[in-house]
Design an enzyme around this catalytic site. Structure first.
Site, PDB file in Angstrom:
ATOM      1  N   HIS A   9       0.825  -1.208   0.000  1.00 20.43           N
ATOM      2  CA  HIS A   9       0.000   0.000   0.000  1.00 20.43           C
ATOM      3  C   HIS A   9       0.860   1.260   0.000  1.00 20.43           C
ATOM      4  CE1 HIS A   9       0.899   1.017   4.173  1.00 20.43           C
ATOM      5  NE2 HIS A   9       0.778  -0.280   4.442  1.00 20.43           N
ATOM      6  N   GLN A  21       1.761   0.306  12.446  1.00 19.20           N
ATOM      7  CA  GLN A  21       0.326   0.380  12.151  1.00 19.20           C
ATOM      8  C   GLN A  21      -0.427  -0.887  12.513  1.00 19.20           C
ATOM      9  OE1 GLN A  21      -0.358   3.203   8.469  1.00 19.20           O
ATOM     10  NE2 GLN A  21       1.286   1.773   8.049  1.00 19.20           N
ATOM     11  N   GLU A  82      -2.885  -6.819   7.639  1.00 20.58           N
ATOM     12  CA  GLU A  82      -1.588  -6.715   8.301  1.00 20.58           C
ATOM     13  C   GLU A  82      -1.602  -7.492   9.612  1.00 20.58           C
ATOM     14  OE1 GLU A  82       1.408  -6.741   8.224  1.00 20.58           O
ATOM     15  OE2 GLU A  82       2.068  -4.681   7.867  1.00 20.58           O
ATOM     16  N   HIS A 139       0.138  -5.447   2.769  1.00 20.18           N
ATOM     17  CA  HIS A 139       0.931  -4.713   3.751  1.00 20.18           C
ATOM     18  C   HIS A 139       2.350  -5.259   3.825  1.00 20.18           C
ATOM     19  CE1 HIS A 139      -2.931  -3.098   5.159  1.00 20.18           C
ATOM     20  NE2 HIS A 139      -3.373  -4.312   4.886  1.00 20.18           N
TER      21      HIS A 139
END
Length: 189
Positions: A9, A21, A82, A139
């Protein structure tokens, strides 16, 4: 033969700030949107049959921008979310080192379970789209776990830092996945 072209991404503000994240749902920033447009302009719709993405906002938005150029069927798959980094999500590297000097983050998804999840996703892709050319937006940790598994640890998790918007390709030949290339970023120049 089945091929999967992975795209990490585009950039988010948390990427820019060095924050972990995980499953926290952070949108792309303007740079990330530019990276997604660069991917869409670079890729050729004739080279792919389907577009799959993680349902997390940063991957989904990247896929939707790319698909403005390609117009492929778009499918979300939870397998490619992710890794959850538990209590460490939202922390910078320095904050994580201070809070968790042993490197173990409470409530994180265990590495083995994570790798099994993403590899099960790769198998589902192969079963559901055999002999197709799949574009898959996901991810960094998810793509790296797959690259590590396919390369027997030569590249991927712990060894390869994937850039936002990078392209990596694997191919199934004679029932064995092989890494064709990884972390390709010339389209972002």
């Amino acid at each position: 033969m089945t091929t999967i072209c992975f795209i990490r991404h585009g950039q988010t503000n948390w990427n820019k700030q060095g924050k972990l994240q995980g499953k926290t749902d952070i949108p792309l920033n303007d740079t990330g949107r530019e990276q997604a447009h660069a991917c869409g302009k670079y890729l050729n719709a004739d080279d792919y049959d389907i577009l799959i993405c993680s349902p997390l906002l940063r991957a989904k938005e990247t896929a939707e921008i790319i698909n403005q150029y390609l117009q492929l069927p778009l499918i979300e798959m939870d397998d490619f979310k992710e890794r959850s980094f538990g209590d460490a999500e939202g922390m910078t590297m320095e904050e994580r080192a201070q809070a968790y000097p042993d490197g173990h983050f409470p409530n994180q998804e265990e590495r083995i379970a994570f790798r099994q999840r993403v590899m099960a996703g790769v198998e589902k892709v192969n079963q559901n789209y055999p002999h197709q050319r799949v574009l898959l937006v996901a991810h960094g940790a998810a793509i790296n776990a797959i690259l590590a598994e396919v390369s027997n640890g030569e590249i991927g998790s712990g060894k390869t830092s994937l850039m936002n918007g990078c392209i990596s390709n694997i191919q199934l030949k004679n029932q064995t996945w092989r890494v064709e290339n990884y972390n390709q970023v010339e389209h972002l120049q």
